[in-house]
Write a protein that holds these residues in place. Structure first.
Motif, PDB file in Angstrom:
ATOM      1  N   TYR A  74      28.459  13.570  13.350  1.00 54.02           N
ATOM      2  CA  TYR A  74      27.119  13.464  12.788  1.00 54.02           C
ATOM      3  C   TYR A  74      26.197  12.663  13.705  1.00 54.02           C
ATOM      4  O   TYR A  74      26.609  11.711  14.360  1.00 54.02           O
ATOM      5  N   GLN A  75      24.932  13.087  13.712  1.00 51.34           N
ATOM      6  CA  GLN A  75      23.933  12.449  14.568  1.00 51.34           C
ATOM      7  C   GLN A  75      23.508  11.117  13.969  1.00 51.34           C
ATOM      8  O   GLN A  75      23.078  11.066  12.818  1.00 51.34           O
ATOM      9  N   PRO A  76      23.621   9.997  14.706  1.00 50.52           N
ATOM     10  CA  PRO A  76      23.103   8.725  14.179  1.00 50.52           C
ATOM     11  C   PRO A  76      21.594   8.828  13.957  1.00 50.52           C
ATOM     12  O   PRO A  76      20.898   9.573  14.654  1.00 50.52           O
ATOM     13  N   PHE A  77      21.104   8.078  12.983  1.00 54.49           N
ATOM     14  CA  PHE A  77      19.665   8.075  12.714  1.00 54.49           C
ATOM     15  C   PHE A  77      18.925   7.594  13.955  1.00 54.49           C
ATOM     16  O   PHE A  77      19.171   6.486  14.444  1.00 54.49           O
ATOM     17  N   PRO A  78      18.005   8.398  14.506  1.00 53.66           N
ATOM     18  CA  PRO A  78      17.348   8.019  15.757  1.00 53.66           C
ATOM     19  C   PRO A  78      16.192   7.044  15.592  1.00 53.66           C
ATOM     20  O   PRO A  78      15.565   6.669  16.583  1.00 53.66           O
ATOM     21  N   GLY A  79      15.907   6.647  14.366  1.00 54.71           N
ATOM     22  CA  GLY A  79      14.825   5.695  14.132  1.00 54.71           C
ATOM     23  C   GLY A  79      13.554   6.378  13.656  1.00 54.71           C
ATOM     24  O   GLY A  79      13.257   7.513  14.036  1.00 54.71           O
ATOM     25  N   ALA A  80      12.795   5.693  12.819  1.00 55.57           N
ATOM     26  CA  ALA A  80      11.570   6.278  12.262  1.00 55.57           C
ATOM     27  C   ALA A  80      10.566   6.639  13.343  1.00 55.57           C
ATOM     28  O   ALA A  80       9.878   7.674  13.258  1.00 55.57           O
ATOM     29  N   ALA A  81      10.478   5.816  14.377  1.00 49.95           N
ATOM     30  CA  ALA A  81       9.505   6.070  15.437  1.00 49.95           C
ATOM     31  C   ALA A  81       9.783   7.369  16.178  1.00 49.95           C
ATOM     32  O   ALA A  81       8.874   7.989  16.734  1.00 49.95           O
ATOM     33  N   PHE A  82      11.035   7.773  16.190  1.00 49.46           N
ATOM     34  CA  PHE A  82      11.394   9.035  16.834  1.00 49.46           C
ATOM     35  C   PHE A  82      10.623  10.186  16.207  1.00 49.46           C
ATOM     36  O   PHE A  82      10.091  11.059  16.895  1.00 49.46           O
ATOM     37  N   PHE A  83      10.523  10.207  14.889  1.00 49.16           N
ATOM     38  CA  PHE A  83       9.869  11.317  14.189  1.00 49.16           C
ATOM     39  C   PHE A  83       8.350  11.206  14.217  1.00 49.16           C
ATOM     40  O   PHE A  83       7.653  12.210  14.362  1.00 49.16           O
ATOM     41  N   THR A  84       7.828  10.005  14.096  1.00 47.55           N
ATOM     42  CA  THR A  84       6.369   9.858  14.109  1.00 47.55           C
ATOM     43  C   THR A  84       5.778  10.158  15.485  1.00 47.55           C
ATOM     44  O   THR A  84       4.574  10.379  15.600  1.00 47.55           O
ATOM     45  N   SER A  85       6.622  10.199  16.512  1.00 45.93           N
ATOM     46  CA  SER A  85       6.146  10.565  17.853  1.00 45.93           C
ATOM     47  C   SER A  85       6.085  12.076  18.062  1.00 45.93           C
ATOM     48  O   SER A  85       5.771  12.533  19.153  1.00 45.93           O
ATOM     49  N   ALA A  86       6.381  12.848  16.988  1.00 48.36           N
ATOM     50  CA  ALA A  86       6.368  14.314  17.049  1.00 48.36           C
ATOM     51  C   ALA A  86       7.229  14.839  18.198  1.00 48.36           C
ATOM     52  O   ALA A  86       6.762  15.533  19.093  1.00 48.36           O
ATOM     53  N   PRO A  87       8.536  14.527  18.175  1.00 46.47           N
ATOM     54  CA  PRO A  87       9.395  14.875  19.307  1.00 46.47           C
ATOM     55  C   PRO A  87       9.721  16.370  19.363  1.00 46.47           C
ATOM     56  O   PRO A  87       9.622  17.097  18.375  1.00 46.47           O
ATOM     57  N   ILE A 133      17.813  17.474  18.147  1.00 45.45           N
ATOM     58  CA  ILE A 133      18.082  16.741  16.910  1.00 45.45           C
ATOM     59  C   ILE A 133      17.223  17.295  15.777  1.00 45.45           C
ATOM     60  O   ILE A 133      17.687  17.456  14.641  1.00 45.45           O
ATOM     61  N   VAL A 134      15.960  17.612  16.077  1.00 48.77           N
ATOM     62  CA  VAL A 134      15.051  18.165  15.068  1.00 48.77           C
ATOM     63  C   VAL A 134      15.561  19.523  14.589  1.00 48.77           C
ATOM     64  O   VAL A 134      15.573  19.804  13.384  1.00 48.77           O
ATOM     65  N   ALA A 135      15.999  20.352  15.522  1.00 50.63           N
ATOM     66  CA  ALA A 135      16.506  21.670  15.147  1.00 50.63           C
ATOM     67  C   ALA A 135      17.765  21.556  14.292  1.00 50.63           C
ATOM     68  O   ALA A 135      17.932  22.285  13.302  1.00 50.63           O
ATOM     69  N   ALA A 136      18.651  20.646  14.656  1.00 50.28           N
ATOM     70  CA  ALA A 136      19.878  20.451  13.883  1.00 50.28           C
ATOM     71  C   ALA A 136      19.560  19.941  12.483  1.00 50.28           C
ATOM     72  O   ALA A 136      20.173  20.359  11.492  1.00 50.28           O
ATOM     73  N   MET A 137      18.589  19.041  12.378  1.00 51.52           N
ATOM     74  CA  MET A 137      18.145  18.549  11.078  1.00 51.52           C
ATOM     75  C   MET A 137      17.610  19.693  10.221  1.00 51.52           C
ATOM     76  O   MET A 137      17.954  19.831   9.037  1.00 51.52           O
ATOM     77  N   GLY A 138      16.767  20.533  10.829  1.00 50.27           N
ATOM     78  CA  GLY A 138      16.205  21.662  10.096  1.00 50.27           C
ATOM     79  C   GLY A 138      17.265  22.593   9.570  1.00 50.27           C
ATOM     80  O   GLY A 138      17.175  23.102   8.441  1.00 50.27           O
ATOM     81  N   GLY A 194      12.856  24.879  14.411  1.00 52.70           N
ATOM     82  CA  GLY A 194      13.009  24.799  15.849  1.00 52.70           C
ATOM     83  C   GLY A 194      13.088  23.366  16.309  1.00 52.70           C
ATOM     84  O   GLY A 194      13.212  22.434  15.504  1.00 52.70           O
ATOM     85  N   GLN A 195      12.982  23.179  17.624  1.00 55.18           N
ATOM     86  CA  GLN A 195      13.144  21.848  18.204  1.00 55.18           C
ATOM     87  C   GLN A 195      11.893  20.965  18.077  1.00 55.18           C
ATOM     88  O   GLN A 195      12.002  19.746  18.147  1.00 55.18           O
TER      89      GLN A 195
END
Length: 287
Positions: free
Chosen positions: A206-219, A223-228, A244-245
């Protein structure tokens, strides 16, 4: 007391513990062994870099400067939990500290408050610099904290040590404050939990939580694709295409559905991932 790990043994230990490893430049032959003893080794010291940015931090810890030549540690742990190995042997990281602290580390007993500088820590400790400004405000992402714990656990496991063999620089000498932003007690708790299980347990799953700032930076990230993919599997899709990514409002709307499924309401279900909901989602490890 123990003989220092060879470069190959260290890489194998870190990899087995689930740590992502980058071998930087000529790290296997980079050390300060001509300036003093390296070993016997007795523990691990954790530092913060007082810098930002992975590449520049790694380069600085490899090279050092005119006043303090590198390597300045054995590895640099980035915000994403990756360890970049920069030295193999004696490194300029711990400096002089309290011999009573060393005795406590060897015996794995409670640490005294450091008040002397009578012992050369560079002889006895592996050192890892963690990328952080050290101002108490720069965040420590979960992925980085997990990486720090796994690096320390890998070395402890290989030497047969316990979590008490892991200390912060501030616990070695009263002149230092690092690492600042998390407690060493909490880190040792993580290390102990890892050592209680098999090497690398859950790390590759499992992917460790990459931190809230990771998502607010619109990456844009795997990891985003796997989450989706996991959100779709949980029946929480707000996607008209994808996922998608590239992080998008569709990802956020889908994640909000997942939060509501877990029972969150109001601002706790705003679609921005948090540690607890992320861990419950069990996103496959990708990077």
């Amino acid at each position: 007391m123990a003989t220092p790990l060879t470069a190959d043994t260290l890489v194998d230990a870190l990899t087995a513990e689930g740590v992502r490893v980058v071998e930087y430049d000529d790290w296997r032959n980079h050390n300060r062994n001509t300036k003093g003893d390296w070993g016997p080794v007795n523990g691990v010291v954790i530092h913060h870099t007082v810098t930002s940015g992975t590449d520049s931090s790694v380069a600085y810890c490899y090279d050092g400067d005119a006043d303090l030549p590198g390597p300045l540690c054995h590895g640099v742990i980035a915000k994403d939990g990756t360890v970049h190995l920069v030295g193999n042997g004696r490194a300029n990281h711990a400096g002089r500290g309290d011999g009573d602290v060393l005795t406590a580390v060897i015996n794995e007993t409670a640490l005294p408050v450091p008040n002397d500088e009578d012992t050369d820590g560079n002889t006895h400790f592996y050192g890892f610099e963690c990328v952080n400004l050290g101002d108490g405000s720069d965040p420590w992402p979960e992925a980085q904290l997990e990486g720090i714990a796994r690096v320390a656990a890998a070395i402890c496991r290989t030497h047969g040590w316990h979590a008490a063999s892991v200390i912060g620089h501030l616990e070695w000498t009263s002149r230092k404050i690092d690492p600042k932003g998390f407690s060493m007690a909490s880190l040792r708790t993580r290390v102990a939990a890892l050592l209680a299980g098999a090497p690398g347990a859950s790390a590759a799953h499992y992917q460790p939580f990459p931190g809230a700032a990771f998502f607010t930076s619109a990456p844009r990230s795997t990891i985003v694709a796997a989450m989706g993919g996991r959100l779709v599997a949980e029946g929480c899709s707000a996607y008209t295409e994808g996922p998608g990514q590239q992080w998008s409002e569709a990802d956020r709307a889908s994640y909000a559905k997942w939060q509501r499924k877990l029972g969150y309401t109001g601002t706790d279900a705003d679609g921005w991932p948090g540690t607890t909901s992320w861990n419950a989602l069990k996103v496959p490890y990708t990077a």
